[in-house]
Design an enzyme around this catalytic site. Structure first.
Site, mmCIF file in Angstrom:
data_model
loop_
_atom_site.group_PDB
_atom_site.id
_atom_site.type_symbol
_atom_site.label_atom_id
_atom_site.label_comp_id
_atom_site.label_asym_id
_atom_site.label_seq_id
_atom_site.Cartn_x
_atom_site.Cartn_y
_atom_site.Cartn_z
ATOM 1 C CG HIS A 31 9.813 77.272 86.634
ATOM 2 N ND1 HIS A 31 9.094 75.962 86.113
ATOM 3 C CD2 HIS A 31 10.095 76.222 87.702
ATOM 4 C CE1 HIS A 31 9.885 74.746 87.046
ATOM 5 N NE2 HIS A 31 10.372 74.736 87.387
ATOM 6 C CG ASP B 190 6.689 76.673 83.685
ATOM 7 O OD1 ASP B 190 7.547 77.737 83.712
ATOM 8 O OD2 ASP B 190 7.080 75.619 84.639
ATOM 9 C CB SER C 295 12.644 72.471 86.237
ATOM 10 O OG SER C 295 11.716 72.212 87.002
#
EC number: 3.4.21.4
Length: 246
Positions: A63, A107, A200
């Protein structure tokens, strides 16, 4: 970025006071260069973390994908040139072929660097998992993400958090119907300590092995909403095969 799934009752956010320690959320400033595998993904600004797994490849979250990324290694203060950094552009960026941007299953993403980096005390690789880690294993999470549960405070200095791998049953109970077998929860059900937006793609390292990638969560550091991470041990074959083919 950590894919933030907003609370339906954002207006009720003040009803969830969290003891913000002004860090990752509830963490501490890492000792300088103590996390030499941590990288910053930059596109004119820091937007995600990642982990160096060999001298020419970085693993991050799918992502975090952008078509062009500069990878910054050897960083501590990301807003000051300290003299030990290496900045290398991406040559290839490869998302997992089964990444689902809605559910965030799979992911994970690999970045091939345009040239190999120089490995030293400040820039080093982290090992891929030899096996999946059991619940209760203590891990280190790191990143330059937001340090507040409510509001924004993006730190200059790399932040660290020590946190345990949670039982899969607790993870599934926290996010009914949303946890796949490619996801793990790490953190504290009582809240107060967590990764957040900007972390992230960054590492969760347990006993010297990369077991998790910062992926998503409801808010940050909220009670019964621990951070959700990509389960790296499920992807060792994909990582090795992709590197060999590229």
């Amino acid at each position: 970025m950590r894919a933030l799934l907003f609370l339906a009752l954002v207006g009720a956010a003040v009803a969830f006071p969290v003891d913000d320690d002004d860090k990752i959320v509830g963490g501490y400033t890492c000792r300088e260069n103590s996390v030499p595998y941590q990288v910053s993904l930059n596109s004119g600004y820091h937007f995600c973390g990642g982990s160096l797994i060999n001298d020419q490849w970085v693993v991050s979250a799918a992502h975090c994908y952008k078509s062009r990324i500069q990878v910054r290694l050897g960083e501590h203060n990301i807003n000051v040139l300290e003299g030990n950094e290496q900045f290398v552009n991406s040559a290839k960026i490869i998302k997992h072929p089964n990444f689902n941007s809605r559910t965030l299953n799979n992911d994970i993403m690999l970045i091939k660097l345009a040239s190999p980096v120089t490995l030293n005390a400040r820039v080093a690789t982290v090992a891929l998992p030899s096996s999946c880690a059991p619940a209760g294993t203590q891990c280190l999470i790191s990143g330059w993400g937001n340090t507040l549960s409510f509001g924004v405070n993006n730190p200059d200095l790399l932040q660290c958090l020590d946190a345990p791998l949670l039982p899969q049953a607790d993870c599934e109970a926290s996010y009914p119907g949303k946890i796949t077998n490619n996801m793990i929860c790490v953190g504290f059900l009582e809240g107060g300590k967590d990764s957040c937006q900007g972390d992230s793609g960054g590492p969760v390292v347990c006993n010297g092995q990369l077991q998790g990638i910062v992926s998503w969560g409801y808010g940050c550091a909220l009670k019964d909403n621990p951070g959700v991470y990509t389960k790296v041990c499920n992807y060792v074959d994909w990582i090795q095969n992709t590197i060999a083919a590229n």
